[in-house]
Design a protein around this motif. Structure first.
Motif: not given
Length: 369
Positions: A79-90, A117-130
């Motif tokens: 969900v975070v990744s899809i919304v990020d892509t849509a927001c970038t486009r718009l 804790p591990d999930f949050y770390t990985k989520l924010l390591q992804n450049e799209e989701n920073r």
């Protein structure tokens, strides 16, 4: 995984195997993960449409029947990744995210929360989701009823849950139950009265589900639902296989008649027509997309011989069914059930040349204006 909303002890039994052990749902849900990946295009389409119409400061998403393990968190990152892509486009700022993980009270929420804790770390390591601000809560309770305040949720998601009924459909139908004697689910020899009892319970439950969600969604909010369906052609189901095995064990004197007679698997796989009829009758939602996916029982599991595949199938079904069956039949019976399940699956594949497949209904709906 969803289910019993009554206040009796039955409610506590319907959950997946918790923890991270060999028989846990967390380690035996690759099939469900594969389904979510195959349905990602529907999630993308639904979120993109939502994002074009609304621009919430905080996007509120509820995962109904979240169960336990990595699949719950896969939805969040998707969900975070899809919304990020849509927001970038718009050319919009990314909203904050509030995720509500819902399942019954006995669900193993702790294992999921320990992995955050591990999930949050990985989520924010992804450049799209920073830049993502992501808040995750648990909302225990049955989705056959209200869970959230009115007009509060942007998107509901549910995967592999809505085929579970709120209660045993033959509970108050002794005459019908006697017609299905020796069996704990719909089998090929079940009379039409048994089908009708299961269908009636399904219709009641789904109407309540739709009414509750329509009240909780913001105007124009959406739902993406994946659940088992009926292909409308004769085939054996995993539930029927369990029923056949329990019947054999009863005839061999390994299970008491009273225990078998008081046990029914509360699952119904609707046809597309049955689903459409309930949605139309209840009237709160418009169907945006509806697809059926037919997959083999061993989809997403390791390659190997039929025996290896059957062993994985048996582990997968045991992770789902063990809590429901254990208080009724005891550990020894359950172990024997799944030893036989593996052998029967091999026999069906190799001797009877049966195509072991299941159908999943994937549907996207928006709240009616």
């Amino acid at each position: 995984m969803a289910s019993f909303h009554s206040s009796n002890a039955r409610e506590l039994l319907v959950h997946m195997n918790g923890g991270k052990g060999e028989r846990s749902y967390a380690n035996n849900s690759s099939l469900q993960k594969n389904l979510m990946l195959k349905a990602k295009h529907i999630l993308e389409e639904t979120i993109t449409t939502l994002d074009c119409r609304f621009s919430p400061n905080c996007m509120k998403v509820a995962d109904l029947g979240c169960s336990v393990g990595p699949n719950t968190l896969l939805l969040i990152s998707n969900v975070v990744s899809i919304v990020d892509t849509a927001c970038t486009r718009l050319n919009r700022e990314l909203p904050m995210f509030q995720f509500y993980l819902n399942d019954l009270f006995e669900n193993d929420f702790n294992t999921t929360f320990k992995s955050l804790p591990d999930f949050y770390t990985k989520l924010l390591q992804n450049e799209e989701n920073r830049s993502a601000s992501c808040f995750i809560n648990a909302t225990p309770g049955s989705f056959y009823g209200r869970l959230f305040p009115s007009n509060s949720i942007n998107l509901f998601h549910s995967s592999n849950s809505l085929h579970w009924l709120s209660q045993d459909p033959l509970l108050g139908c002794k005459d019908v139950a006697s017609l299905n004697k020796g069996h704990c689910h719909i089998v090929s020899t079940s009379p039409t009265e048994v089908y009708k009892a299961y269908l009636k319970q399904y219709q009641q439950d789904l109407k309540l589900f739709l009414k509750s969600r329509s009240e909780e969604l913001v105007p124009g909010g959406a739902m993406v639902l994946l659940f088992l369906g009926n292909q409308e052609n004769p085939r054996i189901t995993g539930w029927e296989l369990i029923s056949i095995i329990l019947n054999e064990m009863f005839l061999e004197g390994m299970i008491e008649e009273e225990k078998l007679e008081s046990f029914n698997i509360p699952v119904y796989e609707p046809t597309v027509e049955e689903l459409r009829n309930v949605i139309l009758e209840e009237g709160s939602f418009l169907i945006q997309r509806l697809e059926i996916l037919i997959l083999p029982w061993d989809d997403g599991m390791s390659e190997g011989t039929d025996d290896i595949k059957a062993a994985l199938m048996a582990k997968h079904v045991r992770a789902i069914m063990e809590p429901l069956m254990s208080t009724k039949f005891g550990a020894e019976v359950i172990t024997e059930v799944f030893v036989r399940y593996q052998k029967k699956a091999v026999h069906l594949m190799e001797v009877e040349k049966e195509k072991l497949e299941f159908a999943t209904i994937m549907i996207s709906m928006t709240k009616n204006a």
